[in-house]
Motif scaffolding. Structure first.
Motif, PDB file in Angstrom:
ATOM      1  N   ALA A 163       0.838 -21.276 -92.019  1.00  0.00           N
ATOM      2  CA  ALA A 163       0.681 -22.738 -92.045  1.00  0.00           C
ATOM      3  C   ALA A 163       1.047 -23.345 -90.693  1.00  0.00           C
ATOM      4  CB  ALA A 163       1.545 -23.347 -93.150  1.00  0.00           C
ATOM      5  N   ILE A 164       2.165 -22.900 -90.131  1.00  0.00           N
ATOM      6  CA  ILE A 164       2.569 -23.409 -88.815  1.00  0.00           C
ATOM      7  C   ILE A 164       1.571 -22.973 -87.750  1.00  0.00           C
ATOM      8  CG2 ILE A 164       4.337 -23.280 -87.018  1.00  0.00           C
ATOM      9  CD1 ILE A 164       6.385 -22.890 -89.303  1.00  0.00           C
TER      10      ILE A 164
ATOM     11  N   VAL B 205      -5.145 -28.111 -85.571  1.00  0.00           N
ATOM     12  CA  VAL B 205      -4.925 -29.532 -85.831  1.00  0.00           C
ATOM     13  C   VAL B 205      -4.264 -30.231 -84.650  1.00  0.00           C
ATOM     14  CG1 VAL B 205      -3.793 -31.187 -87.345  1.00  0.00           C
ATOM     15  CG2 VAL B 205      -4.802 -29.128 -88.315  1.00  0.00           C
ATOM     16  N   LEU B 206      -3.141 -29.710 -84.204  1.00  0.00           N
ATOM     17  CA  LEU B 206      -2.353 -30.390 -83.179  1.00  0.00           C
ATOM     18  C   LEU B 206      -3.024 -30.523 -81.811  1.00  0.00           C
ATOM     19  CD1 LEU B 206       1.256 -29.121 -83.906  1.00  0.00           C
ATOM     20  CD2 LEU B 206       0.226 -31.322 -84.476  1.00  0.00           C
ATOM     21  N   PRO B 207      -3.827 -29.563 -81.344  1.00  0.00           N
ATOM     22  CA  PRO B 207      -4.402 -29.725 -80.005  1.00  0.00           C
ATOM     23  C   PRO B 207      -5.219 -31.006 -79.818  1.00  0.00           C
ATOM     24  CG  PRO B 207      -4.591 -27.455 -80.655  1.00  0.00           C
ATOM     25  CD  PRO B 207      -4.081 -28.208 -81.857  1.00  0.00           C
TER      26      PRO B 207
ATOM     27  N   ALA C 289       3.953 -22.954 -80.038  1.00  0.00           N
ATOM     28  CA  ALA C 289       4.314 -22.795 -81.448  1.00  0.00           C
ATOM     29  C   ALA C 289       4.903 -21.415 -81.741  1.00  0.00           C
ATOM     30  CB  ALA C 289       3.097 -23.027 -82.331  1.00  0.00           C
ATOM     31  N   GLN C 290       4.742 -20.468 -80.846  1.00  0.00           N
ATOM     32  CA  GLN C 290       5.203 -19.109 -81.115  1.00  0.00           C
ATOM     33  C   GLN C 290       6.699 -19.002 -81.412  1.00  0.00           C
ATOM     34  OE1 GLN C 290       3.421 -16.304 -81.794  1.00  0.00           O
ATOM     35  NE2 GLN C 290       1.861 -17.893 -81.865  1.00  0.00           N
TER      36      GLN C 290
ATOM     37  N   SER D 235       7.366 -16.984 -84.900  1.00  0.00           N
ATOM     38  CA  SER D 235       7.904 -15.619 -84.867  1.00  0.00           C
ATOM     39  C   SER D 235       9.020 -15.356 -85.875  1.00  0.00           C
ATOM     40  CB  SER D 235       8.380 -15.280 -83.450  1.00  0.00           C
ATOM     41  OG  SER D 235       7.287 -15.283 -82.574  1.00  0.00           O
ATOM     42  N   PRO D 236       9.990 -16.252 -86.057  1.00  0.00           N
ATOM     43  CA  PRO D 236      11.028 -15.960 -87.062  1.00  0.00           C
ATOM     44  C   PRO D 236      10.480 -15.793 -88.485  1.00  0.00           C
ATOM     45  CG  PRO D 236      11.764 -17.696 -85.599  1.00  0.00           C
ATOM     46  CD  PRO D 236      10.322 -17.446 -85.288  1.00  0.00           C
ATOM     47  N   PHE D 237       9.459 -16.562 -88.840  1.00  0.00           N
ATOM     48  CA  PHE D 237       8.847 -16.410 -90.165  1.00  0.00           C
ATOM     49  C   PHE D 237       8.182 -15.044 -90.299  1.00  0.00           C
ATOM     50  CE2 PHE D 237       9.200 -21.003 -89.892  1.00  0.00           C
ATOM     51  CZ  PHE D 237       9.596 -21.341 -91.164  1.00  0.00           C
TER      52      PHE D 237
END
Length: 84
Positions: free
Chosen positions: A23-24, A31-33, A65-66, A70-72
């Protein structure tokens, strides 16, 4: 599957972590760009056209966003390989 045994079932925590990661990641890629590109085009002191600003955003926002993604990703691996 070389061991001849079936793979372990996916723990709910792993599935949830990977869904959060996706999702992130997809939000950052698709979406964000567009929104960041509009902000960059209007940013005082930057001389970027709308197209240039969008191109810059499309290249940088997924990279930025990485650290959030990455933690997920790693949590999902840990939940699968070391279930609680």
């Amino acid at each position: 599957l070389a061991s001849g045994r079936a793979p372990a079932p996916l723990p709910s925590l792993a599935v949830g972590a990977w869904l959060g990661r996706d999702a992130i990641g997809m939000t950052a890629c698709f979406v964000l760009p567009e929104y960041v590109g509009e902000l960059l085009a209007k940013w005082p002191g930057l001389t970027l056209s709308q197209q240039q600003a969008t191109n810059v955003a499309q290249m940088t926002v997924p990279l930025m966003a990485q650290p959030a993604v990455s933690p997920f990703h790693l949590l999902g691996y840990l939940a699968y390989n070391q279930p609680l």
